[in-house]
Design an enzyme around this catalytic site. Sequence first.
Site, PDB file in Angstrom:
ATOM      1  N   ALA A 141       2.442 -18.365 -18.889  1.00  0.00           N
ATOM      2  CA  ALA A 141       2.598 -17.137 -18.102  1.00  0.00           C
ATOM      3  C   ALA A 141       3.277 -17.414 -16.769  1.00  0.00           C
ATOM      4  O   ALA A 141       3.148 -18.492 -16.189  1.00  0.00           O
ATOM      5  CB  ALA A 141       1.228 -16.500 -17.855  1.00  0.00           C
ATOM      6  N   CYS A 142       4.002 -16.389 -16.298  1.00  0.00           N
ATOM      7  CA  CYS A 142       4.553 -16.410 -14.934  1.00  0.00           C
ATOM      8  C   CYS A 142       4.494 -14.978 -14.411  1.00  0.00           C
ATOM      9  O   CYS A 142       3.763 -14.139 -14.945  1.00  0.00           O
ATOM     10  CB  CYS A 142       5.975 -16.968 -14.915  1.00  0.00           C
ATOM     11  SG  CYS A 142       7.212 -15.910 -15.703  1.00  0.00           S
ATOM     12  N   GLY A 143       5.252 -14.677 -13.375  1.00  0.00           N
ATOM     13  CA  GLY A 143       5.182 -13.346 -12.788  1.00  0.00           C
ATOM     14  C   GLY A 143       5.861 -12.274 -13.612  1.00  0.00           C
ATOM     15  O   GLY A 143       5.295 -11.213 -13.850  1.00  0.00           O
ATOM     16  N   GLY A 145       7.877 -13.078 -16.614  1.00  0.00           N
ATOM     17  CA  GLY A 145       8.138 -13.480 -17.986  1.00  0.00           C
ATOM     18  C   GLY A 145       9.393 -14.291 -18.186  1.00  0.00           C
ATOM     19  O   GLY A 145       9.642 -14.779 -19.287  1.00  0.00           O
ATOM     20  N   PHE A 170       2.696 -11.462 -15.480  1.00  0.00           N
ATOM     21  CA  PHE A 170       1.591 -10.833 -14.769  1.00  0.00           C
ATOM     22  C   PHE A 170       1.998  -9.506 -14.128  1.00  0.00           C
ATOM     23  O   PHE A 170       1.149  -8.662 -13.856  1.00  0.00           O
ATOM     24  CB  PHE A 170       1.059 -11.772 -13.685  1.00  0.00           C
ATOM     25  CG  PHE A 170       0.351 -12.990 -14.210  1.00  0.00           C
ATOM     26  CD1 PHE A 170      -0.698 -12.869 -15.112  1.00  0.00           C
ATOM     27  CD2 PHE A 170       0.729 -14.261 -13.813  1.00  0.00           C
ATOM     28  CE1 PHE A 170      -1.359 -13.984 -15.602  1.00  0.00           C
ATOM     29  CE2 PHE A 170       0.076 -15.380 -14.290  1.00  0.00           C
ATOM     30  CZ  PHE A 170      -0.962 -15.253 -15.183  1.00  0.00           C
TER      31      PHE A 170
END
Length: 213
Positions: A141-143, A145, A170
């Site tokens: 996961a990251c902010g 995608g 996220f």
Amino acid sequence: MAAGAAHVATAKLRRATFMASTPPPAQGRAYPSGGQLELIRSGVVRAIPPKDAAAALRTEDFRLLDVRPAWEYEKARVGGSLHVPFFVADTDPTPVTLLKKWVHFGYIGLWTGQHLTTINEQFLPQVEELVPDKEDKLLVACGEGLRSMIAVRALHNGGYKNLGWLAGGFNRSGDGDFSEVQGTSKLQYATVGGASYLFLQLLLLLKVIGKEN
């Protein structure tokens, strides 16, 4: 609605400036710049939306691997998640990099609060240290995608077989999607910084005042 519009606008700016603030991987590295979409479309890497992530972590034995830079992770993170940044701050002191930093700050950093970054060359070894068994399930996961999409490609090339990708990152998560969120910000706002963060806070305040009136 105003807060949502600010969030969407900032997310679009982050996507548009992503490639400008992060250099493409060089040929021969373990982190190629192409092929990640094919992995997801083919089902080799499973796309998991934020609303389904908690169930995947709880019932399917996925472990959450957060690949955001340290400054985003510190603002908001899921309790118990693993953290290995795919991009790190570029600390190269050469004149060319210093010039890039000035340009980046003027066009991107002042508004978004993002640093000029470079690929973490130790990403795969650091993940291997935390997760030595490459059969383990990892939800990456990251902010937004984008960075996690590149990271899953690197992990797949490195031998990890059971990978998930947090679709949309996220930024697409809701307040109740993850039960234990730590830090000073909401997960969906952790990528927002600089002047855009102040703008967002103003809109949120106006939204609260509007409801009270």
